[in-house]
Scaffold this motif. Structure first.
Motif: not given
Lengths: 595, 320, 302
Positions: C143-151
């Motif tokens: 559930h980190i897609v489209n959040t800053r964590w993905a980067i």
């Protein structure tokens, strides 16, 4: 001891990985099954169809009554998500005037999902969303990087909704605009290409434009008439005459500045609309590099292996060897690089025969461009040549361009409403809004008697074309999901002697030049392959096309000698060994199926 | 150390020494824990996806349910018409690039180090590393513009020295492609590559230099005998790592420099994958298979060079 | 008495003089060769669109204009882009450096029990990866897609950089220091924090720079994982601007508009370079401070 520990630990790592992988495995599976049930409705309940013929009825009917606007019942609030490519020209899709107008007219609330503005990235993003089982936006508007093959694949896998039933039942504005496309053949071709050959489904809501002008015509080749006068020659009509004229350009200093800075023939083979060499080859045998095949009496054949093609190469090779064709033909890669050659900012013209689109390769307000007139389609040296080159299909003297880039995804809960929205976007006012902006502010309906650049009655006139010059919040800056029959495409034209209207006149001259000679009776433009066929064809096509271009360059520049039988035979056998026969066979099957 | 008879006899055997070592190194293991966890989750977790190379991936089926095709993609790649030439082109271009940039980077780092004026040295260093930030697209545009025979610097110089007409346009020619590619890359990355060597040189002990000076060595000799041996281990490691990336030559720059005339030398694996991938639905599977092949070759190259380095250097410089 | 060749403050021997002369000449040439195209880029960014695409710029700006910059800065997304990029760069780099150090230090200890195993685990990832699809699926599950964590959580450890750091620790920190520290009763972690890190400023500077620049220039991960415009880093925004400037012929039939638009993209490219490069250029001089000559605080000998 150390080794064993390593093995033990590696096994543990592998187990761990396996466990994680196991967790990963289960996840994507649910998503497809739930999509499957939704997709079942459009794709599978459709009766077995044979393609194009079944779709023809859609043209003739006006089934739906004029839809009541707004499309949504009172009190209901519907939201549709729409995927759009990022555009820095659009200040903000959400507060955009066009968006607000659409929402107001249809009563639908629009939410936006953004994709990349680069084709390959867009395609990657879409496939990742699909792979990750994410919910796709309801509508995909103006997708980039979507080829017919991938469109059919997504459709057959159930990600896109089959729109054929909706075209029959709900397409009102679409039919209105579509009825204004007068060419029968044009209309037939559109459906032919939009339909999936393997199951007759129509996944894409097309974007169609009918234009009059040479933006879509393949090759602009012009010759400097001032130079012709300077060397005392007439407009060359045959390749022999062209050769002599080029020789005079090279030796007699036609631009009169005492320097040998003339380039008798220069073009850019890698830039759209600027390949003069292809144009000249057309004197011997009609070649259209985009289509690859020629057609005679329903039979496809390959022009690149004929003797006539060889003759053309021998001619070009001779000219190159004598310095009449500039090597820069092969090194110029962009329109911008052609500018200083076509219209130098200082000094006289330096190009004799030039290949390139005048509006893109002209320095601002430079008068040199008017020294050039279109080179006529050179007289046929052989019965196979002498045809005018067309990049896009042309019917009834108008040029058709269509894209299949709008889709309704199976994640949409209300596909009929989505379709009606897309249909509404085809209405006349919407179409012009998408191009120019608000009615009354940027454009308005034309007065009586106004005509367009071609002399036909004009529908509307442009009041303010600033919409295109930078970022604004007026429209979506891209034309998609519209039908622009010719009268909706072409604004009223006033010949006021300004630089830009003279340029338009020049373009019309080019157009007349192309239309003065006919194209071949049949063309293999845009052959549609089924998903199965595409598996083999796409690679064959790209390899052969690549090799053909490469070989042509090598023959012209002298790396290979077209006069030598050995080199020519080697070229032919290379074409064969890369699968020319298979490609021809598959293309023939697909073409015959389309008739 | 005290020994008492109460103490249990020390356990022997592999298990025992394992635990002993663990007790000694437990803090190191603790340090290792977060990076390892990251590695396992984010790098090893997705690794099952490499099997796409052996399947015909369709999004509808997902990775595990896509049809298994075994070595089909590899066979297709190896038997493709110009496999030989694209493989060779990739190798040659890459090796040329690696060797040239390596030698020049080390050389430049050494030379910069000899500059006595700190301001001049800093100034030069700053200038040389700026090109690294220029994107590939702009780099190619600059190269094309500078060597433009009509209105680029090349053409202007030609006319300045009395040339008639236009000079030879070598930009699209196959003979020039490799050199343009490599030397524009040198221009772009030379300064940047020297950073690590400069940092390594910073740790050269002054004592060694003083000792050498007392022995009467000239500045140049000091470069060869003091500076160079200090950074050689670092340099060798960097070189070994570069060999581990030889096959994965970037796509964009080659694509931008490619013309019809130079395709015989400029078609590399990444451009081939790009062209074949367009329009076919099998881009993922085919691309992954080719990627695996590239990785295998890279791996072999790296291990080989590492082994050579181990044998040849007296300090046994090696990656592992 | 024969004058010995010594290099000292009094006089340079001829050999040295020649060497210095050659070095200065070479550096001079290098500066010219490198600087000319840089000046060209800056000049182009300040020239008019038509001048640039017609190739009229040779060294200095032609038809001075701020069009390129104006277009870029008018676009409000550029500012969110700057903010996001700064955020990603600072946070991600910090994370990267910490993780990398935590991996590099144990691996630099020749007697570390897990040295061979861990090194192999790291090296394998240099060559083999699952590809973007399974990575994307993994992030979707987390559930980190489209959040800053993905980067932040993509590419958090670069094996390349880790090896650089490890090599540095191995070669530049003498083993005697460790012995001495042990005698003083310092633990491994203490040794790392109190001795190794302060002595490794040079390599920290380098690795930080490497990571920071990589993050500053990156766009691919953002392209893959982010759909929300407000999370876009600068590079993605700039690419969109550039793409938008590329003329699509089928949209417009008016030659005047076509001509207006076709020059813009060339000049914008250069302005974009300048805009995205200037902040990074300021970084190097700061980093360079740490490359001081031979630093060995205190003596451990004897």
């Amino acid at each position: 001891m150390k080794k064993k520990t390593m093995i033990v630990l590696l096994l543990c790592a592998a187990l761990l990985t396996g466990m994680l992988a196991g967790c990963a495995k289960t996840q994507p599976a649910p998503a497809p099954t739930q999509d499957q049930t939704e997709a079942k409705t459009p794709a599978e309940t459709k009766p077995e169809q044979t393609p194009a013929e079944e779709q023809a009825p859609a043209e003739e009917q006006t089934p739906a009554e004029e839809p009541r606007l707004p499309l949504v019942k009172d009190g209901e609030s519907v939201t549709l998500t729409i995927g759009v490519p990022q555009s820095s020209k659009v200040e903000d899709y959400e507060t955009n005037e066009y968006t607000l107008w659409l929402e107001e007219q249809t009563g639908i609330n629009l939410e936006f999902v953004y994709f990349s503005s680069t084709s390959s990235e867009y395609a990657t993003q879409l496939s990742l969303m699909v792979a990750g089982g994410e919910k796709l936006p309801d509508i995909l508007w103006r997708t980039l990087g979507m080829t017919s093959a991938s469109m059919y694949e997504y459709g057959e896998d159930g990600y896109f909704v089959d729109l054929a039933p909706y075209f029959e039942s709900s397409a009102y504005y679409w039919n209105e605009a579509y009825d204004n496309i007068t060419s029968e053949e044009g209309r037939r071709q559109i459906w032919l290409r939009d339909t999936d050959p393997s199951n007759g489904a129509i996944y894409a809501f097309p974007s169609i434009q009918v234009t009059n002008d040479n933006d879509l015509v393949k090759n602009y080749v012009a010759i400097n008439t001032a130079w012709l006068d300077a060397v005392g020659a007439d407009m060359p009509q045959t390749t022999q005459e062209l050769y002599e004229v080029l020789k005079k350009f090279a030796s007699e200093d036609p631009n009169g500045n005492g320097k040998a800075d003339e380039m008798p023939l220069v073009c850019a083979v890698d830039v759209n609309y600027a390949d003069a060499l292809e144009y000249i080859i057309g004197a011997w045998v009609y070649v259209n590099d985009k289509d690859f095949f020629n057609v005679t009496d329903g039979q496809l054949w390959v022009p690149y292996t004929t003797d006539e093609y060889r003759q053309a190469l021998i001619y070009l090779n001779k000219l190159y060897g004598e310095g009449l064709i500039s090597p820069m033909c092969y090194t110029l890669a962009k329109n911008g690089e052609l500018k200083p050659i076509f219209t130098p900012s200082e000094g006289p013209a330096i190009a004799g025969v030039f290949g390139g689109h005048p509006t893109l390769t002209t320095e601002t307000d430079n008068e040199t461009v008017f020294e050039y007139q279109p080179l006529p389609v050179l007289k046929a040296e052989t019965p196979l040549g002498g045809y005018a080159l067309r990049a896009t299909p042309s019917y009834d003297e108008l040029f058709f361009s269509y894209k299949f880039d709008n889709f309704i995804t199976s994640d949409c809960e209300n596909p009929e409403l989505a379709f009606k929205l897309l249909d509404f976007m085809c209405s006349q006012e919407s179409a012009i809004f998408q191009r120019y902006g608000r009615k009354g502010v940027h454009w308005d309906y034309a007065k009586e008697g106004a005509t367009d650049a071609m002399g036909q009655p004009a529908l509307f006139e442009v009041l303010d074309d600033s919409v295109y010059s930078g970022q604004n919040n007026i429209n979506w800056h891209n034309i998609a999901c519209t039908v622009l029959p010719y009268n909706v495409y072409a604004p009223a034209y006033v010949d006021d002697g300004s630089y830009s209207s003279r340029l338009t006149d020049l373009k019309m001259a080019y157009r007349a030049n192309i239309l003065s000679k006919e194209g071949p009776a049949e063309s293999a433009n845009g052959i549609v392959y089924s998903t199965e066929e595409t598996k083999t064809v796409s690679e064959l096509a790209s390899n052969l096309s690549d090799y053909m271009e490469q070989a042509r360059a090598m023959f012209v520049t002298g790396v290979l000698d077209p006069n030598s039988d050995a080199d020519w035979q080697a070229y032919l056998s290379n074409m064969d060994s890369q699968g020319l026969a298979d490609y021809l066979r598959l293309a023939q099957e697909a073409y015959s199926r389309m008739q | 150390m005290q020994t008492t008879t109460h103490k249990r006899p020390k356990r022997t055997g592999r298990g025992a020494s394992f635990i002993r070592n663990f007790k000694r190194d437990w803090q190191l293991w603790l340090l290792m824990l977060p990076p390892l966890a990251y590695l396992l989750i984010f790098d090893y977790g997705p690794m099952y996806g490499a099997q796409i190379a052996f399947r015909d991936y369709r999004a509808r089926s997902g990775i595990w349910n896509s049809q298994w095709v075994g070595l089909q993609w590899f066979r297709k790649f190896f038997t493709s018409y110009n496999f030989r030439s694209i493989f060779t082109n990739t190798l040659v271009l890459s090796l040329y690039s690696v060797v040239v940039s390596f030698v020049l980077a080390v050389g430049l780092a050494l030379l910069l180090n000899t500059i006595r004026s700190a301001r001049f040295r800093k100034f030069t260093q700053t200038i040389t590393y700026i090109p690294h930030f220029i994107s590939v697209v702009v780099l190619v545009a600059i190269v094309n513009q500078i060597f433009n025979p009509v209105n680029g610097l090349y053409g202007a110089l030609f006319r300045l020295f009395g040339g008639e007409g236009y000079p030879y346009d070598f930009r699209g020619m196959d003979t020039a492609f490799r050199h343009i590619y490599v030397w524009s890359g040198v221009w772009q990355n030379l300064g940047w590559d020297t950073i690590i060597y400069t940092a390594a040189l910073a740790s050269v002990s002054q004592d060694h230099h003083e000792a050498a000076m007392i022995d009467g060595a000239s500045r140049w000799k000091r470069v060869i005998h003091v500076d160079l041996p200090t950074i050689l281990p670092t340099a060798m490691i960097m070189l070994i790592m570069k060999f581990g990336r030889v096959m994965t030559i970037g796509f964009e720059k080659v694509y931008l420099l490619q013309t019809r005339l130079n395709e015989t030398v400029s078609e590399v694996i990444s451009t081939y994958v790009y062209k074949v991938g367009m329009g076919s639905g099998h881009a993922f599977s085919y691309g992954t298979a080719i990627g695996l092949f590239n990785s295998a070759v890279n791996c072999i190259l790296l291990i080989t060079v590492n082994w050579i380095s181990k044998r040849m250097s007296d300090r046994e410089v090696s990656l592992f | 008495m024969k004058r010995k060749k010594r290099a000292n403050a009094i006089g340079l021997c001829t050999e040295d003089r020649i060497m210095y002369a050659v070095v200065y000449v070479l550096m001079g040439l290098l500066i010219v060769v490198i600087a000319y195209p840089l000046v060209y880029v800056v000049s182009c960014s300040f020239s008019s669109g038509n001048a640039v695409s017609a190739g009229r710029v040779l060294l200095w700006p032609v038809e001075f204009s701020l069009t390129g910059y104006r277009i870029v800065f008018n676009y409000k997304q550029v500012w969110t882009g700057y903010y996001n990029t700064i955020f990603y760069t600072v946070t991600a780099t910090a994370l990267n450096v910490v993780l990398t150090t935590m991996a590099a230090y144990p691996l630099s200890r020749k007697n570390f029990q897990g040295r061979k195993l861990c090194m192999t685990l790291f090296m394998v990832t240099m060559f083999f990866s699952g590809g973007i699809i399974p990575s994307y699926i993994l992030k979707t599950q987390l559930h980190i897609v489209n959040t800053r964590w993905a980067i932040l959580l993509t590419g958090s450890i670069s094996v390349y950089n880790m090896v650089v750091m490890r090599t540095f620790f191995q070669n530049s920190i003498p083993g005697d220091l460790l012995e001495a520290a042990r005698l003083d009763g310092i633990s491994d972690i203490g040794y790392l924090l109190r001795i190794v890190i302060p002595l490794s400023k040079a390599v920290f500077a380098v690795i930080t720079l490497y990571y920071a620049v990589a993050h500053w220039n990156s766009y691919f991960n953002a392209m893959m994982y982010l759909r929300d415009r407000n999370l876009y880093p600068l590079q993605l925004v700039l690419r969109d601007i550039l793409n938008a400037a590329n003329v699509d012929l089928s949209q417009i039939s008016d030659p005047e508009i076509l001509r207006q638009l076709s020059g813009a993209s060339d000049v914008m490219r250069y302005s974009l370079i300048v805009i995205s490069t200037v902040p990074m250029m300021a970084a190097y001089p700061i980093v360079q401070k740490y490359f001081k000559q031979g630093v060995m605080i205190g003596s451990v000998k004897g």
